[in-house]
Design an enzyme around this catalytic site. Structure first.
Site, short mmCIF file in Angstrom:
data_model
loop_
_atom_site.label_atom_id
_atom_site.label_comp_id
_atom_site.label_asym_id
_atom_site.label_seq_id
_atom_site.Cartn_x
_atom_site.Cartn_y
_atom_site.Cartn_z
N ASP A 59 0.97 -1.06 0.26
CA ASP A 59 0.06 -0.08 0.19
C ASP A 59 0.91 1.34 -0.10
OD1 ASP A 59 -1.83 1.96 0.54
OD2 ASP A 59 -2.82 0.75 1.85
N ALA A 83 -3.70 5.13 -7.60
CA ALA A 83 -4.74 6.10 -7.05
C ALA A 83 -6.15 5.36 -7.09
CB ALA A 83 -5.00 7.26 -7.92
N THR A 133 -4.45 14.04 -13.54
CA THR A 133 -5.64 14.13 -14.26
C THR A 133 -6.25 15.70 -14.88
OG1 THR A 133 -8.09 13.67 -14.50
CG2 THR A 133 -7.07 14.00 -12.35
N ASP A 134 -6.89 15.70 -15.97
CA ASP A 134 -7.07 17.33 -16.27
C ASP A 134 -8.15 17.51 -15.58
OD1 ASP A 134 -9.17 15.27 -17.29
OD2 ASP A 134 -9.19 16.26 -19.34
N GLU A 135 -9.03 16.50 -14.75
CA GLU A 135 -10.26 16.88 -13.87
C GLU A 135 -10.05 17.80 -12.75
OE1 GLU A 135 -12.78 13.47 -13.30
OE2 GLU A 135 -11.83 12.40 -14.83
N TYR A 182 -13.17 12.67 -6.34
CA TYR A 182 -11.61 12.21 -6.98
C TYR A 182 -10.91 13.34 -7.51
CZ TYR A 182 -9.12 10.73 -11.01
OH TYR A 182 -8.22 10.42 -12.13
N LYS A 186 -6.93 14.34 -6.21
CA LYS A 186 -6.00 14.38 -7.19
C LYS A 186 -5.46 15.73 -6.97
CE LYS A 186 -4.50 11.73 -9.84
NZ LYS A 186 -3.45 10.57 -9.40
N ASN A 211 -8.72 12.10 -20.40
CA ASN A 211 -9.45 10.55 -20.56
C ASN A 211 -8.55 9.62 -21.40
OD1 ASN A 211 -11.71 12.12 -19.54
ND2 ASN A 211 -12.68 10.36 -19.16
P1 NAD Z 1 -6.90 2.28 -12.26
O1 NAD Z 1 -7.91 2.42 -11.23
O2 NAD Z 1 -6.92 1.32 -13.18
O3 NAD Z 1 -5.64 1.60 -11.49
C1 NAD Z 1 -5.10 2.25 -10.34
C2 NAD Z 1 -3.87 1.12 -9.83
O4 NAD Z 1 -3.69 1.70 -8.43
C3 NAD Z 1 -4.47 -0.28 -9.36
O5 NAD Z 1 -3.78 -1.15 -9.81
C4 NAD Z 1 -4.79 -0.55 -7.81
O6 NAD Z 1 -4.50 -1.90 -7.40
C5 NAD Z 1 -3.48 0.70 -7.44
N1 NAD Z 1 -3.66 1.14 -6.26
C6 NAD Z 1 -4.86 1.77 -5.92
N2 NAD Z 1 -4.84 2.09 -4.54
C7 NAD Z 1 -3.45 1.79 -3.92
C8 NAD Z 1 -2.65 1.90 -2.80
N3 NAD Z 1 -3.27 2.46 -1.69
N4 NAD Z 1 -1.48 1.52 -2.61
C9 NAD Z 1 -0.89 1.09 -3.86
N5 NAD Z 1 -1.47 0.70 -5.02
C10 NAD Z 1 -2.87 0.98 -5.10
O7 NAD Z 1 -6.27 3.85 -12.64
P2 NAD Z 1 -5.77 4.23 -14.27
O8 NAD Z 1 -6.95 4.55 -14.97
O9 NAD Z 1 -4.66 3.20 -14.57
O10 NAD Z 1 -5.24 5.73 -13.53
C11 NAD Z 1 -3.83 5.69 -13.28
C12 NAD Z 1 -3.36 7.08 -12.85
O11 NAD Z 1 -3.65 7.88 -13.93
C13 NAD Z 1 -4.05 7.73 -11.72
O12 NAD Z 1 -3.49 8.33 -11.06
C14 NAD Z 1 -5.30 8.24 -12.27
O13 NAD Z 1 -5.54 9.46 -11.46
C15 NAD Z 1 -4.38 8.91 -13.47
N6 NAD Z 1 -5.32 9.24 -14.67
C16 NAD Z 1 -6.19 8.31 -15.02
C17 NAD Z 1 -6.80 8.74 -16.41
C18 NAD Z 1 -8.01 7.74 -17.06
O14 NAD Z 1 -8.48 8.15 -18.05
N7 NAD Z 1 -7.76 6.55 -16.72
C19 NAD Z 1 -6.74 10.03 -17.09
C20 NAD Z 1 -5.57 10.92 -16.50
C21 NAD Z 1 -4.85 10.41 -15.36
P1 TYD Z 2 -15.64 7.46 -16.85
O1 TYD Z 2 -15.12 6.45 -17.90
O2 TYD Z 2 -16.31 7.08 -15.86
O3 TYD Z 2 -14.55 8.67 -16.83
P2 TYD Z 2 -14.71 10.13 -16.17
O4 TYD Z 2 -15.76 10.26 -15.39
O5 TYD Z 2 -13.28 10.38 -15.37
O6 TYD Z 2 -14.39 11.18 -17.31
O7 TYD Z 2 -16.79 8.51 -17.69
C1 TYD Z 2 -16.66 8.84 -19.01
C2 TYD Z 2 -18.05 9.65 -19.52
O8 TYD Z 2 -18.94 8.68 -19.60
C3 TYD Z 2 -18.36 10.49 -18.06
O9 TYD Z 2 -19.23 11.55 -18.75
C4 TYD Z 2 -19.59 9.86 -17.56
C5 TYD Z 2 -20.10 8.92 -18.59
N1 TYD Z 2 -20.49 7.73 -18.08
C6 TYD Z 2 -21.73 7.18 -18.48
O10 TYD Z 2 -22.54 8.08 -19.38
N2 TYD Z 2 -22.27 6.10 -18.22
C7 TYD Z 2 -21.52 5.14 -17.67
O11 TYD Z 2 -21.97 4.20 -17.26
C8 TYD Z 2 -20.28 5.46 -16.97
C9 TYD Z 2 -19.17 4.70 -16.37
C10 TYD Z 2 -19.87 6.78 -17.62
#
Ligand code: NAD
Ligand code: TYD
Length: 376
Positions: A59, A83, A133-135, A182, A186, A211
């Site tokens: 962790d 995360a 993230t951009d969020e 979230y 972040k 995303n």
């Molecule tokens: P994900 O949820 O798929 O993976 C997260 C990973 O972190 C998992 O393997 C989980 O086991 C691990 N984890 C969670 N809590 C933990 C802890 N306390 N200690 C150790 N490991 C832990 O996430 P993702 O979509 O791959 O995102 C990865 C990173 O990129 C995140 O920081 C997210 O904020 C950032 N990000 C994601 C997106 C996206 O579109 N998915 C876009 C921009 C930035």
């Molecule tokens: P998501 O994949 O959860 O990413 P984020 O919220 O981080 O952008 O969602 C992408 C977009 O899709 C977001 O506007 C929410 C929408 N969404 C739905 O309409 N239905 C769903 O079941 C999910 C998971 C997301």
């Protein structure tokens, strides 16, 4: 270099681990992951036996464990992706998000600071790279619902669909205005990372990406969830009117950007990563339905009737759109894939990897998902 990649068993992390392990046989890559519901070692089957790869189940909040690991492995770099990452979960359970995303990041920062400070060379050759993230920037207004020409064309956005839904974009100097638990967590972690640079001199870099989509994404996020539901002819829960806009980037392009920035990025800088590739949810959903239908040999568009409009997400951000021109200008990064190609590859991957999908959504997970969406 000896590098810890946190969250390496998750969606983006697994692509980063794979890239680094294959591209840099001279590095030691340590994947530090707690293996929550989102972490899956099956994501890394193809590289798990490589001599330069090691997995450590830990962790990030375990400060003593992280500090000892850094000493034992003589760690020079951290690429921090671990995360809690799903907005819907953060609405149900904000505490876990603050714990992992804020306290976990702080624990890594403090461990890196104490270990690197104790070395004769101190920060020399060291890097703490935080993936965000951009969020964190909040939401942009949708001033042009019909779409306008975006300021740049990239490979990702040069296909048929090539529109922006407003004049404003997220630039690196924009004020943080997170809306969801979230993005608030972040944002807070980003502030801590910068504070460790400004206060102690820790060599940090932060990137904020739009995303991601592609293989190995946990199937409660939009694209993999919908691909799986279409395959099984289950309803597709579209939040609100489906008009929210997201800016989509193929995950391997994000991993390439991370590689470039880790090696060539300037310490203390922030880089936004995105492909100028905005889509309304409903438009992307239609592309996904057509692609799944075609690849399964169904008449294209047959599954449009699965679209089910449900109660909107609380505080649902309207539009995200990244301006990544700084990264393109300063480091020469560009997305490599056109969006249409990326979606085709992605749908194919999920259809060919049903076993992976079944494994990660089995048992307890399905119950959690059903409870989370009860009443929508
Ligand atoms: P994900 O949820 O798929 O993976 C997260 C990973 O972190 C998992 O393997 C989980 O086991 C691990 N984890 C969670 N809590 C933990 C802890 N306390 N200690 C150790 N490991 C832990 O996430 P993702 O979509 O791959 O995102 C990865 C990173 O990129 C995140 O920081 C997210 O904020 C950032 N990000 C994601 C997106 C996206 O579109 N998915 C876009 C921009 C930035
Ligand atoms: P998501 O994949 O959860 O990413 P984020 O919220 O981080 O952008 O969602 C992408 C977009 O899709 C977001 O506007 C929410 C929408 N969404 C739905 O309409 N239905 C769903 O079941 C999910 C998971 C997301």
């Amino acid at each position: 270099m000896n590098i810890i990649i946190t969250g390496g068993a998750g969606f983006i992390g697994s692509h980063v681990v794979r890239l680094f392990v294959n591209k840099y046989p001279q590095y030691k890559i340590i994947n530090l992951d707690k293996l929550t519901y989102a972490g899956n070692l099956a994501n890394l089957k193809d590289i798990e036996d490589k001599p330069n790869y090691k997995f450590v189940k830990m962790d990030i909040c375990d400060f003593d464990g992280v500090y000892k690991l850094m000493q034992d492995e003589h760690v020079d770099g951290i690429i921090h992706l671990a995360a809690e990452s799903h907005v819907d979960r953060s609405i149900k359970d904000p505490f876990t998000f603050a714990q992992t995303n804020v306290m976990g990041t702080l624990s890594l920062l403090q461990a890196a600071k104490l270990y690197w400070e104790s070395l004769p060379e101190k920060w020399e050759g060291k890097r703490f790279y935080h993936i965000s993230t951009d969020e964190v920037y909040g939401a942009l207004e949708m001033t042009h619902p019909e779409g306008i020409k975006p300021p740049f064309t990239t490979k990702a956005s040069s296909g048929e669909h090539h529109l922006a839904y407003g004049e404003k974009f997220f630039t690196e100097d924009l004020k943080y205005q997170p809306h969801s638990p979230y993005s608030a967590a972040k944002a807070s972690s980003d502030h801590f990372v910068r504070a460790f640079h400004d206060t102690y001199g820790l060599p940090t870099i932060v990137t904020n990406c739009s995303n991601n989509y592609g293989p190995y994404q946990f199937p409660e996020k939009l694209i993999p969830l919908f691909i799986n539901n279409i395959r099984h002819r289950k309803p597709l829960p579209v939040y609100g009117k489906g008009e929210n806009v997201r800016d989509w980037l193929y995950v391997e392009d994000h991993a390439r950007a991370i590689d470039l920035i880790f090696h060539k990025g300037k310490v203390a800088e922030t880089y936004n990563i995105g492909g100028f590739n905005e889509w309304k949810n409903i438009d992307i959903i239609k592309v996904v339905i057509n692609t799944v239908d075609r690849l399964l040999g169904r008449p294209e568009g047959q599954d449009m009737d699965l679209i089910t409009y449900v109660t909107d997400r609380a505080g649902h951000d309207m539009r995200y759109a990244i301006d990544s021109s700084k990264l393109q200008r300063e480091l020469g990064w560009e997305p490599s894939l056109q969006f249409e190609e990326g979606i085709e590859k992605t749908v194919k991957w999920y259809l060919e990897n049903q076993e992976w999908m079944d494994n990660v959504t089995s048992g307890d997970y399905q119950k959690y998902y059903d409870d989370m969406y009860k009443g929508r």
